[in-house]
Design an enzyme around this catalytic site. Structure first.
Site, PDB file in Angstrom:
ATOM      1  CE  LYS A 293      24.182  29.798  36.431  1.00  0.00           C
ATOM      2  NZ  LYS A 293      23.899  31.185  36.151  1.00  0.00           N
TER       3      LYS A 293
ATOM      4  CD  GLU B 117      34.478  17.931  33.640  1.00  0.00           C
ATOM      5  OE1 GLU B 117      34.620  16.717  33.343  1.00  0.00           O
ATOM      6  OE2 GLU B 117      33.423  18.558  33.433  1.00  0.00           O
TER       7      GLU B 117
ATOM      8  CG  PHE C   7      20.478  19.432  37.098  1.00  0.00           C
ATOM      9  CD1 PHE C   7      20.449  18.072  36.821  1.00  0.00           C
ATOM     10  CD2 PHE C   7      21.190  20.272  36.254  1.00  0.00           C
ATOM     11  CE1 PHE C   7      21.112  17.555  35.718  1.00  0.00           C
ATOM     12  CE2 PHE C   7      21.854  19.766  35.146  1.00  0.00           C
ATOM     13  CZ  PHE C   7      21.817  18.406  34.877  1.00  0.00           C
TER      14      PHE C   7
ATOM     15  CG  MET D 128      53.828  -2.416  38.938  1.00  0.00           C
ATOM     16  SD  MET D 128      55.592  -2.831  38.983  1.00  0.00           S
ATOM     17  CE  MET D 128      56.333  -1.207  38.849  1.00  0.00           C
TER      18      MET D 128
END
Lengths: 169, 565
Positions: free
Chosen positions: B164, B52, B114, B467
């Protein structure tokens, strides 16, 4: 540290207080007192915040950040000379024979109202400026304080101007 | 009126908003939305990433490349938390992204169900605003508001979390057009006059552009402004590509690793016209000693940026383009020969520091990219040394073609963003990355290969986290703690295994040929360029330093490290 006071009109939705106080946390301002209340309309809540800030520049930054929140409808910074502020105190004192007379005299001098009286305790109620309330609490320290609760400041500007004109009023 | 499920309303509303591509990853609380997407695959392309976070970066890259709002979809709990770095990256760079997450059903909210997570709480400080939709009656308008908010004023990410049961419920639906953006706030005439007065009396004006110039599409006006008042132009990292790199007045990037002439000229100006830039610490060094403070004429759409880090002499709260259109006619045409000479001398000095070495140096690699990259191809970077080399040495002539995580500095941003940028523009995108960053996001080669996304990764492999190593070398007594990677990984083999074409090049000639081939390939390619682990980014302004502390080139570095007299 300077003390600043600001009133914020916000949409009356859950989580909005979190959004506002989060801005203070993020910019590391300490809130010294805060009140949230319903207003003349159901859609809006009014948050009055008193906070400590290092300087005006920091305060300006905070206010600009607050103004950006979509839930903030309007805000107003208060200048003490042009506004009326007060808070409310409830203070529960031990009630005993030795101190009762003196305590009641002191309360009377401050026009504190007795709102609860039992054999062992007295609750006084007093409204006024923060300073007046500080002074009263200080006086009560000579006796036995059981519990203190104060509301934090609420403020309105002097004169007819309002933060938001509500058509339904 | 049609009756639709909440999930269908989500998808139809996205279509009404003009969305054609979304990035995301399915999960338990967004099954309904995915089910609705199944019916609309003709109108909305869903790109499934491997993670994601990279879907969020892809939506961000999509937005950066076009200005259109990027959209990312994820499930509750871990799906939502995986978005956090991507959302924060977009937030810090003011990129319009709408993130949609599912959450558990209203009845179990607050029970630690959950994959239940308070994602609106988590993203509170990294979104412009967020919503938790628990009432289907509010669903359509909430999504419309989210889009309006994300891409108006100062753009930024907005998250919409949808329970949901709201997705499952049904409700009347009627298509609505997107909410019209509010017209820009026009600055008051007296404010513009004050700005003009300050600029007109300047003897050494300097025009400085940030990401706001790109966001408002004001590049041409910036050039007109500089030409009119006889000022050089500098840019923050986020402003790069705002005006063409080869514009005669353009001095390049300013700041910690900025171009020498740009950084010095800005330091010495007597009027700093700052356009949509926020002067963070990487730009100013020690702010108390930053000389332009107090001389700033600032145009910014966000009032909270005014006077935030520097002291401004005039503040114009406005969209940059809207303000410049009105400001330009008030400005005197001016020439400043003495200032021009000073700037020219600084440029000459910069040239004398130039790196003229042969071989696979970072600068030479960038030059090869310059010679192959078509000007409309998005050039994306990850974060670190390679990002600065790209910002310093690559050339741009079209806005939105330089895509980089500036504010948050997100390692691993690049590949997702490059995929998003390519899909948004229909062009081949080039990602300049390093081995540290690439290893964070390389699984997205799988996504690029699956969807034939033309992305060419130029991987500068120095085997170190360059860096941080550079800082350790300069400021930590060369104690290279945990920055030497010494990995056994074979990036070419990894890329091939994921479905990309890949090769390692050992010379600039090989790079030249490889790049030509890669840019003609319709799919992901990787070119690994080994570079020396002790290449430094110069110039470098040490943290909290002033312009006197500037490390200008590798000779300076060697002197500092005692390598050479």
């Amino acid at each position: 540290m300077n003390i600043y006071s600001i009133a914020i009109m916000v949409r009356n939705e859950y989580g909005v207080l979190n959004r506002v106080t989060n801005m203070f946390r993020r910019r590391q301002f300490n809130i010294t007192c805060l009140t949230v209340s319903e207003t003349e309309t159901e859609e809006l809540s009014r948050i009055t915040v008193q906070f400590e800030g290092e300087n005006d520049r920091a305060r300006e930054q905070l206010v600009a950040q607050l103004a950006k929140l979509p839930d903030v409808i309007e805000f107003r910074e208060f200048n003490p000379d042009e506004s009326i502020s007060c808070e409310l105190l409830l203070i529960k004192m031990a009630n005993n024979d030795e101190q009762r007379r003196q305590m009641l005299d002191a309360a009377d001098a401050f026009h504190a109202k007795i709102v609860d009286y039992t054999r062992d305790s007295i609750i006084f109620r007093i409204a006024g400026t923060s300073r007046r309330i500080d002074n009263f609490i200080d006086l009560m320290r000579d006796f036995e304080i059981l519990e203190v609760c104060r509301t934090g400041i609420i403020s309105l500007e002097r004169g007819p101007q309002v933060m938001r004109t509500i058509n339904t009023l | 009126m049609e009756r639709l499920t909440g999930a269908q309303i989500v998808v139809k509303t996205l279509i009404d908003q003009g969305v054609t591509t979304i990035f995301g990853y399915p999960g338990g609380t967004v099954i309904d939305i995915y089910d609705a997407l199944f019916d609309e695959s003709e109108r909305i392309t869903h790109i499934e990433t491997t993670h994601e976070q990279h879907a969020a970066h892809a939506a961000d890259g999509y937005a950066r490349a076009t200005g259109r709002t990027g959209v990312v979809l994820a499930t509750s709990g871990p799906g939502a938390t995986n978005l956090v770095t991507g959302i924060a990256t977009a937030y810090l760079d003011s990129i319009p992204v709408v993130a949609i997450t599912g959450n558990v059903a209203g009845g179990v909210i607050g029970t630690d169900a959950f994959q239940e997570l308070d994602i609106t709480g988590v993203t509170l400080p990294i979104t412009k605003h967020n919503y938790f939709v628990r009432d289907i009656a509010r669903l359509q308008d909430t999504i419309r508001e989210a889009f309006a908010l994300a891409n108006s004023g100062r753009p930024g990410p907005v998250l919409v979390d949808i329970a949901k049961d709201v997705q499952e419920a049904s409700y009347g639906f009627e298509s609505k057009s997107p909410i019209e953006p509010r017209p820009h706030r026009v600055p008051a005439p007296e404010v513009l006059e004050a700005a003009a007065a300050a600029i007109n009396k300047a003897k050494r004006p300097f025009v400085y552009m940030g990401g706001g110039v790109i966001a408002s599409g004001a590049g041409e006006l910036v050039q007109a402004l500089a030409d009119r008042i006889g000022a050089p132009i500098g840019s923050s990292l986020m402003g790069i590509s705002g005006v063409p790199t080869n514009h005669p007045r353009f001095l390049g990037m300013q700041g910690m690793h900025g171009h020498y002439a740009c950084t010095m000229a800005m330091d010495d100006c007597d009027c700093l016209i700052a356009l949509g830039s926020r002067f963070n610490d990487r730009s100013t060094g020690d702010r108390r000693k930053f000389r332009p403070s107090g001389k700033v004429v600032r145009i910014d759409i966000d009032s909270s940026e005014l006077n935030k880090t520097l002291i401004d002499q005039v503040d114009v709260r406005s969209d940059v383009k809207c303000a410049l259109e009105r400001l330009l006619p008030l400005l005197d045409e001016a020439k400043h020969p003495e200032w021009d000479r000073e700037v020219a001398a600084l440029r000459q000095r910069e040239e004398s520091f130039a790196d003229v070495r042969d071989g696979m140096t970072p600068k030479n690699v960038m030059e090869v990219i310059n010679s192959h990259r078509e000007q409309d191809m998005p050039l994306v970077t990850d974060v670190g040394q390679h990002q600065m080399w790209a910002a310093q040495h690559l050339s741009f002539s079209q806005p939105r073609t330089f895509i980089s995580s500036g504010g948050l500095g997100t390692m691993g941003f690049g590949l997702g963003a490059a995929i998003g940028a390519s899909l948004a523009t229909g062009k081949h995108s080039v990602l300049v990355s390093g081995d540290g960053c690439f290893a964070m996001n390389m699984a997205e080669l799988i996504t690029a290969a699956d969807h034939d996304v033309p992305v060419t990764v130029v991987l500068l492999n120095n085997g170190v986290l360059g860096m941080v190593r550079q800082w350790q070398s300069l400021f930590y007594g060369q104690r290279h703690s945990n920055t030497t990677l010494a990995r056994k990984a074979n990036y070419v083999a990894i890329a091939r295994a994921m479905g990309a074409e890949a090769q390692r090049v050992e010379s600039l000639e090989e790079l030249d040929q490889a790049l030509e081939k890669a840019l003609a390939f319709n799919g992901p390619t990787l070119i690994e360029c080994p570079i020396n682990k002790d290449e430094f980014v110069t110039p470098m302004l040490p943290v909290g330093g002033t312009m006197e502390d500037l490390v200008v080139n590798m000779d300076d570095v060697d002197r500092l490290l005692g390598n050479r007299q």
